[in-house]
Design an enzyme around this catalytic site. Structure first.
Site, PDB file in Angstrom:
ATOM      1  N   HIS A 271      31.777  63.807  11.787  1.00 25.61           N
ATOM      2  CA  HIS A 271      31.744  63.373  12.946  1.00 25.61           C
ATOM      3  C   HIS A 271      32.167  62.126  13.003  1.00 25.61           C
ATOM      4  O   HIS A 271      32.216  61.434  14.297  1.00 25.61           O
ATOM      5  CB  HIS A 271      30.185  63.410  13.243  1.00 25.61           C
ATOM      6  CG  HIS A 271      29.533  62.400  12.428  1.00 25.61           C
ATOM      7  ND1 HIS A 271      28.810  62.790  11.313  1.00 25.61           N
ATOM      8  CD2 HIS A 271      29.350  61.147  12.484  1.00 25.61           C
ATOM      9  CE1 HIS A 271      28.263  61.928  10.473  1.00 25.61           C
ATOM     10  NE2 HIS A 271      28.566  60.827  11.333  1.00 25.61           N
TER      11      HIS A 271
HETATM   12  C1  UD1 Z   1      26.509  57.005  15.051  1.00 25.18           C
HETATM   13  C2  UD1 Z   1      26.812  55.990  14.252  1.00 25.18           C
HETATM   14  C3  UD1 Z   1      27.301  56.682  12.854  1.00 25.18           C
HETATM   15  C4  UD1 Z   1      26.468  57.719  12.359  1.00 25.18           C
HETATM   16  C5  UD1 Z   1      26.297  58.686  13.550  1.00 25.18           C
HETATM   17  C6  UD1 Z   1      25.665  60.124  13.379  1.00 25.18           C
HETATM   18  C7  UD1 Z   1      27.480  53.764  15.116  1.00 25.18           C
HETATM   19  C8  UD1 Z   1      28.644  52.951  15.452  1.00 25.18           C
HETATM   20  N1  UD1 Z   1      27.779  55.081  14.507  1.00 25.18           N
HETATM   21  O1  UD1 Z   1      27.811  57.469  15.422  1.00 25.18           O
HETATM   22  O2  UD1 Z   1      27.056  55.409  11.711  1.00 25.18           O
HETATM   23  O3  UD1 Z   1      26.782  58.264  11.430  1.00 25.18           O
HETATM   24  O4  UD1 Z   1      25.708  58.147  14.585  1.00 25.18           O
HETATM   25  O5  UD1 Z   1      24.493  60.148  12.801  1.00 25.18           O
HETATM   26  O6  UD1 Z   1      26.497  53.544  15.765  1.00 25.18           O
HETATM   27  N2  UD1 Z   1      26.352  62.091  21.849  1.00 25.18           N
HETATM   28  C9  UD1 Z   1      25.754  63.322  22.528  1.00 25.18           C
HETATM   29  N3  UD1 Z   1      24.519  63.432  22.398  1.00 25.18           N
HETATM   30  C10 UD1 Z   1      23.620  62.693  21.214  1.00 25.18           C
HETATM   31  C11 UD1 Z   1      24.189  61.579  20.700  1.00 25.18           C
HETATM   32  C12 UD1 Z   1      25.596  61.483  20.728  1.00 25.18           C
HETATM   33  O7  UD1 Z   1      26.321  63.814  23.318  1.00 25.18           O
HETATM   34  O8  UD1 Z   1      22.440  63.137  21.110  1.00 25.18           O
HETATM   35  C13 UD1 Z   1      27.528  61.908  22.254  1.00 25.18           C
HETATM   36  C14 UD1 Z   1      27.900  60.780  23.167  1.00 25.18           C
HETATM   37  O9  UD1 Z   1      28.595  61.268  24.197  1.00 25.18           O
HETATM   38  C15 UD1 Z   1      28.441  59.487  22.619  1.00 25.18           C
HETATM   39  C16 UD1 Z   1      29.118  60.158  21.481  1.00 25.18           C
HETATM   40  O10 UD1 Z   1      28.323  61.295  21.146  1.00 25.18           O
HETATM   41  O11 UD1 Z   1      29.230  58.715  23.468  1.00 25.18           O
HETATM   42  C17 UD1 Z   1      29.053  59.255  20.076  1.00 25.18           C
HETATM   43  O12 UD1 Z   1      27.732  59.026  19.884  1.00 25.18           O
HETATM   44  P1  UD1 Z   1      27.773  57.423  19.330  1.00 25.18           P
HETATM   45  O13 UD1 Z   1      26.038  57.348  19.138  1.00 25.18           O
HETATM   46  O14 UD1 Z   1      28.425  56.404  19.963  1.00 25.18           O
HETATM   47  O15 UD1 Z   1      28.125  57.419  17.978  1.00 25.18           O
HETATM   48  P2  UD1 Z   1      28.038  58.424  16.617  1.00 25.18           P
HETATM   49  O16 UD1 Z   1      29.309  59.155  16.586  1.00 25.18           O
HETATM   50  O17 UD1 Z   1      26.975  59.472  16.766  1.00 25.18           O
HETATM   51  N1  UDP Z   2      21.677  66.132   9.168  1.00 24.57           N
HETATM   52  C1  UDP Z   2      20.991  66.822   9.849  1.00 24.57           C
HETATM   53  N2  UDP Z   2      21.327  67.934  10.632  1.00 24.57           N
HETATM   54  C2  UDP Z   2      22.835  68.099  10.859  1.00 24.57           C
HETATM   55  C3  UDP Z   2      23.690  67.310  10.132  1.00 24.57           C
HETATM   56  C4  UDP Z   2      23.181  66.445   9.105  1.00 24.57           C
HETATM   57  O1  UDP Z   2      19.703  66.796   9.732  1.00 24.57           O
HETATM   58  O2  UDP Z   2      23.209  68.732  11.668  1.00 24.57           O
HETATM   59  C5  UDP Z   2      21.384  65.136   8.102  1.00 24.57           C
HETATM   60  C6  UDP Z   2      21.723  64.939   6.851  1.00 24.57           C
HETATM   61  O3  UDP Z   2      21.280  65.903   5.951  1.00 24.57           O
HETATM   62  C7  UDP Z   2      21.480  63.551   6.473  1.00 24.57           C
HETATM   63  C8  UDP Z   2      21.887  62.868   7.643  1.00 24.57           C
HETATM   64  O4  UDP Z   2      21.560  63.717   8.733  1.00 24.57           O
HETATM   65  O5  UDP Z   2      20.220  63.401   5.979  1.00 24.57           O
HETATM   66  C9  UDP Z   2      22.986  62.066   7.767  1.00 24.57           C
HETATM   67  O6  UDP Z   2      23.328  61.618   8.975  1.00 24.57           O
HETATM   68  P1  UDP Z   2      24.747  61.285   9.666  1.00 24.57           P
HETATM   69  O7  UDP Z   2      25.681  62.159   8.946  1.00 24.57           O
HETATM   70  O8  UDP Z   2      24.174  61.661  11.202  1.00 24.57           O
HETATM   71  O9  UDP Z   2      24.687  59.934   9.517  1.00 24.57           O
HETATM   72  P2  UDP Z   2      25.435  58.822   8.342  1.00 24.57           P
HETATM   73  O10 UDP Z   2      24.523  59.362   7.244  1.00 24.57           O
HETATM   74  O11 UDP Z   2      26.899  59.326   8.547  1.00 24.57           O
HETATM   75  O12 UDP Z   2      25.079  57.540   8.845  1.00 24.57           O
END
Ligand code: UD1
Ligand code: UDP
Length: 304
Positions: free
Chosen positions: A207
């Site tokens: 992601h």
């Molecule tokens: C964030 C974190 C990243 C983490 C990731 C997943 C930052 C800079 N990055 O990235 O470290 O690995 O979360 O856990 O904060 N969106 C939805 N529904 C949701 C959430 C997000 O539609 O419930 C969409 C929104 O359009 C948003 C995009 O996803 O603009 C990206 O979400 P965002 O929270 O900005 O960053 P992540 O890629 O989730």
């Molecule tokens: N995870 C989850 N559901 C999913 C994908 C990941 O619960 O569909 C869990 C995963 O097992 C781990 C955590 O989310 O515990 C990792 O978070 P994410 O990848 O969103 O963020 P990061 O670790 O890169 O910050």
């Protein structure tokens, strides 16, 4: 003591699940959800499944550019801190919610405790790297997961503020592993249909902005996974759902099961039952290590 904890993204809910009950044995905790992750299966599902107390404040801030999101959070978190007047602010990890919390608290001279401090990728183009460096340097107590993290903290002159406490992701993994069996997992396709889990599978999560921000990077990952000797289960983050669906319509990745995001209990059950893990997630890499599974990271940098 009165502690304001700030969470906003999926991995922070998982860490809060193990920390918050312990914290509340001796202290008063006010939980702030910034709203960064807001879909049911990215947020509320974790609160329900992992028995995390309901947030006291939900700021409802998500999406937009990094600056826009962080700026809006900074404004709203400051208001909460002025209202709650806590003795400390507890932050997790490296998201935009973490950075906004660190900026708001430090300007109000409220001591900051940073869980998961000291991690470094050494890649400045990675947005989370900037968040974690700034947060560590603004923090008063750095709670570090690993010896390696302690070495980085020392190198950056943060040694005196750092304590090696271990990894809350490991505590969560131990607490919640085995709570459900593979037959309990309900996997929903991106079209909303129930999918059967194959006997043997690879577990993919992908992601990160660097891998999913354009068609060609994501295509390369999917193309490689599609060519493997067993099917791949890929719960797709909402960030790249549209791109995944479009690429799949064009290239028909028959060997990949694209699903909606799963809950944490399901995710660690997939970790424990998979052949191997392929991921760009910091958390999932560690879970692969805990489960003694082979893990291939889809990153330009290495998470230490
Ligand atoms: C964030 C974190 C990243 C983490 C990731 C997943 C930052 C800079 N990055 O990235 O470290 O690995 O979360 O856990 O904060 N969106 C939805 N529904 C949701 C959430 C997000 O539609 O419930 C969409 C929104 O359009 C948003 C995009 O996803 O603009 C990206 O979400 P965002 O929270 O900005 O960053 P992540 O890629 O989730
Ligand atoms: N995870 C989850 N559901 C999913 C994908 C990941 O619960 O569909 C869990 C995963 O097992 C781990 C955590 O989310 O515990 C990792 O978070 P994410 O990848 O969103 O963020 P990061 O670790 O890169 O910050």
């Amino acid at each position: 003591m009165k502690i304001v904890t700030i969470v906003g993204a999926r991995p922070q809910f998982i860490k809060a699940a193990v920390v918050c009950h312990k914290l509340r044995e001796k202290h008063t905790e006010i939980l702030v959800h910034t709203g960064q992750h807001y879909d049911y299966n990215m947020s509320e599902k974790f609160f329900e499944e992992l028995d995390i107390p309901k947030p006291d404040h939900n700021l409802g801030i998500s999406g937009g550019s990094h600056g826009e999101m962080t700026g809006k959070m900074l404004i709203e978190i400051e208001k909460v801190l002025l209202q709650e007047k806590p003795d400390g602010v507890l932050l997790y990890g490296d998201t935009n919610s973490t950075l906004a919390g660190a900026l708001a608290a430090s300007k109000l001279h409220i001591p900051i405790i940073h869980v998961e401090a000291g991690l470094r990728t050494h890649c400045r183009s990675n947005p989370e790297e900037l968040n974690r460096i700034c947060t560590d340097h603004l923090s008063d107590k750095l709670l570090v997961c690993t010896e390696c993290g302690m070495a980085y903290a020392k190198k950056e002159g943060l040694e005196n503020r750092s304590i090696l406490v271990g990894d809350p992701m490991y505590d969560a993994f131990l607490k919640y592993s085995g709570k459900i069996e593979r037959n309990d997992i309900v996997l929903l396709s991106l079209e909303g249909k129930k999918v059967t889990i194959p006997d043997q599978f690879y577990y993919l999560t992908c992601h990160r902005e660097e891998n999913t921000g354009n068609d060609s990077s994501l295509y390369e990952v999917l193309y490689a996974m599609n060519g493997l000797d067993a099917q791949t289960i890929y719960p797709v983050h909402p960030r790249n759902k549209n791109r995944v669906m479009r690429l799949n319509e064009k290239y028909h990745f028959k060997n990949i099961i694209f699903s909606e995001p799963v809950g944490y209990l399901e995710s660690i059950c997939l970790v424990n039952n998979s052949l191997k893990i392929v991921t760009d997630s910091g958390g999932l890499q560690r879970e692969a290590f805990f489960a003694k599974k082979k893990c291939i990271t889809v990153l330009d940098f290495k998470m230490a």
